[in-house]
Motif scaffolding. Sequence first.
Motif, PDB file in Angstrom:
ATOM      1  N   PRO A 245     -20.954 -84.832  -6.576  1.00 62.87           N
ATOM      2  CA  PRO A 245     -21.125 -84.117  -7.827  1.00 62.87           C
ATOM      3  C   PRO A 245     -20.754 -85.009  -9.005  1.00 62.87           C
ATOM      4  O   PRO A 245     -20.288 -86.143  -8.818  1.00 62.87           O
ATOM      5  N   PRO A 246     -20.925 -84.521 -10.234  1.00 63.87           N
ATOM      6  CA  PRO A 246     -20.383 -85.260 -11.380  1.00 63.87           C
ATOM      7  C   PRO A 246     -18.882 -85.450 -11.207  1.00 63.87           C
ATOM      8  O   PRO A 246     -18.216 -84.654 -10.542  1.00 63.87           O
ATOM      9  N   ALA A 247     -18.343 -86.489 -11.808  1.00 69.84           N
ATOM     10  CA  ALA A 247     -16.919 -86.805 -11.630  1.00 69.84           C
ATOM     11  C   ALA A 247     -16.021 -85.658 -12.045  1.00 69.84           C
ATOM     12  O   ALA A 247     -14.932 -85.489 -11.491  1.00 69.84           O
TER      13      ALA A 247
ATOM     14  N   ASP B 248     -20.772 -93.228  -9.002  1.00 69.72           N
ATOM     15  CA  ASP B 248     -20.682 -94.596  -9.492  1.00 69.72           C
ATOM     16  C   ASP B 248     -19.211 -94.939  -9.642  1.00 69.72           C
ATOM     17  O   ASP B 248     -18.359 -94.043  -9.708  1.00 69.72           O
ATOM     18  N   CYS B 249     -18.898 -96.213  -9.692  1.00 66.48           N
ATOM     19  CA  CYS B 249     -17.538 -96.641 -10.000  1.00 66.48           C
ATOM     20  C   CYS B 249     -17.592 -97.972 -10.725  1.00 66.48           C
ATOM     21  O   CYS B 249     -18.613 -98.671 -10.689  1.00 66.48           O
ATOM     22  N   HIS B 250     -16.512 -98.331 -11.383  1.00 62.48           N
ATOM     23  CA  HIS B 250     -16.422 -99.628 -12.042  1.00 62.48           C
ATOM     24  C   HIS B 250     -15.919-100.649 -11.034  1.00 62.48           C
ATOM     25  O   HIS B 250     -15.239-100.301 -10.068  1.00 62.48           O
ATOM     26  N   ALA B 251     -16.249-101.904 -11.265  1.00 61.96           N
ATOM     27  CA  ALA B 251     -15.812-102.953 -10.347  1.00 61.96           C
ATOM     28  C   ALA B 251     -14.343-103.310 -10.512  1.00 61.96           C
ATOM     29  O   ALA B 251     -13.726-103.852  -9.596  1.00 61.96           O
TER      30      ALA B 251
ATOM     31  N   ASP C  15     -10.217-102.559 -11.169  1.00 61.15           N
ATOM     32  CA  ASP C  15      -9.230-101.576 -10.741  1.00 61.15           C
ATOM     33  C   ASP C  15      -8.783-100.680 -11.890  1.00 61.15           C
ATOM     34  O   ASP C  15      -8.471 -99.506 -11.692  1.00 61.15           O
ATOM     35  N   SER C  16      -8.719-101.248 -13.101  1.00 60.27           N
ATOM     36  CA  SER C  16      -8.275-100.511 -14.284  1.00 60.27           C
ATOM     37  C   SER C  16      -8.593-101.384 -15.498  1.00 60.27           C
ATOM     38  O   SER C  16      -9.077-102.507 -15.352  1.00 60.27           O
ATOM     39  N   GLY C  17      -8.313-100.839 -16.689  1.00 58.83           N
ATOM     40  CA  GLY C  17      -8.499-101.669 -17.871  1.00 58.83           C
ATOM     41  C   GLY C  17      -9.185-100.962 -19.011  1.00 58.83           C
ATOM     42  O   GLY C  17      -9.376 -99.737 -18.996  1.00 58.83           O
ATOM     43  N   ALA C  18      -9.576-101.738 -20.004  1.00 54.65           N
ATOM     44  CA  ALA C  18     -10.184-101.200 -21.222  1.00 54.65           C
ATOM     45  C   ALA C  18     -11.679-101.004 -21.014  1.00 54.65           C
ATOM     46  O   ALA C  18     -12.514-101.783 -21.487  1.00 54.65           O
ATOM     47  N   HIS C  19     -12.010 -99.972 -20.268  1.00 50.06           N
ATOM     48  CA  HIS C  19     -13.406 -99.673 -19.944  1.00 50.06           C
ATOM     49  C   HIS C  19     -13.658 -98.190 -20.232  1.00 50.06           C
ATOM     50  O   HIS C  19     -13.775 -97.371 -19.303  1.00 50.06           O
ATOM     51  N   THR C  20     -13.711 -97.858 -21.502  1.00 52.93           N
ATOM     52  CA  THR C  20     -13.837 -96.460 -21.924  1.00 52.93           C
ATOM     53  C   THR C  20     -15.044 -95.784 -21.272  1.00 52.93           C
ATOM     54  O   THR C  20     -16.158 -96.304 -21.307  1.00 52.93           O
ATOM     55  N   GLY C  21     -14.794 -94.638 -20.687  1.00 55.53           N
ATOM     56  CA  GLY C  21     -15.860 -93.856 -20.071  1.00 55.53           C
ATOM     57  C   GLY C  21     -16.126 -94.192 -18.625  1.00 55.53           C
ATOM     58  O   GLY C  21     -16.870 -93.471 -17.954  1.00 55.53           O
ATOM     59  N   ASP C  22     -15.565 -95.289 -18.135  1.00 54.44           N
ATOM     60  CA  ASP C  22     -15.784 -95.676 -16.743  1.00 54.44           C
ATOM     61  C   ASP C  22     -14.702 -95.113 -15.833  1.00 54.44           C
ATOM     62  O   ASP C  22     -13.638 -94.688 -16.294  1.00 54.44           O
TER      63      ASP C  22
END
Length: 247
Positions: free
Chosen positions: A40-42, A63-66, A68-75
């Motif tokens: 489903p949607p996150a 989907d996921c970001h590559a 682990d954490s950080g300044a990736h708004t919306g991810d």
Amino acid sequence: MRRKLAAGNWKMNGTTDALVQVKALTDAHPDPDVDLLLCPPATLIAQMAWARGTHALQIGGQDCHAADSGAHTGDIAAAMLKDAGASHVIVGHSERRADHGETDADVAAKAAAAHAAGLIAVICVGETLTQRDAGEALQVVTTQLKGSLPEGATAANTVLAYEPVWAIGTGRVPTTDQIGEVHGSLRGTLRDLMREAEGVRILYGGSVKGSNAAEIFSVADVDGALVGGASLTAADFGPIITALENA
């Protein structure tokens, strides 16, 4: 023997009200003979994980970001999906590749991040209609697979999904011969890339519905389906699950 998998991708659909479909689905299939997965949607992952109760239904992200954490708004990081109750995550869907310009290298990095977080990566490949008509389908999906499969991929942490772009949401479906040719080619490529190639499940996706599911599931090396719109309701997804159980 590869256990069959019926996976549903809700895409950008669904609010809390839609969770009634989870109860309807688990009530209708209390002890399925195949694995069930809903993505489903996150915003709904944690609630869906709670709504399934003790049922074996698995939950995934889209989907996921590559990183682990950080300044990736919306991810969203893979570990965040895991924390919310997910066991899988889709990476490399054609809509991500087309709408967000994701490359094979991007997909491989996301799949690696999923593995590191303890998630199963559902890696998507598929050709456009132009590529199909040009006779490039096998070359395209083989190149995508080679570029998208990260080091450390195993049959336990990776699922492959073949989704011809021209069949997604269009009602058009490749012939069984076309599906079989691509799935067979993908299996052969997996054999060149990893030891556990025979254990990796390869799903078909693209306008799968109750009326055509049995025919699709009769094709060799089709180990299940990644279903879009037809997974939004138990009434539409149920017949696909039943067809897979009977395959």
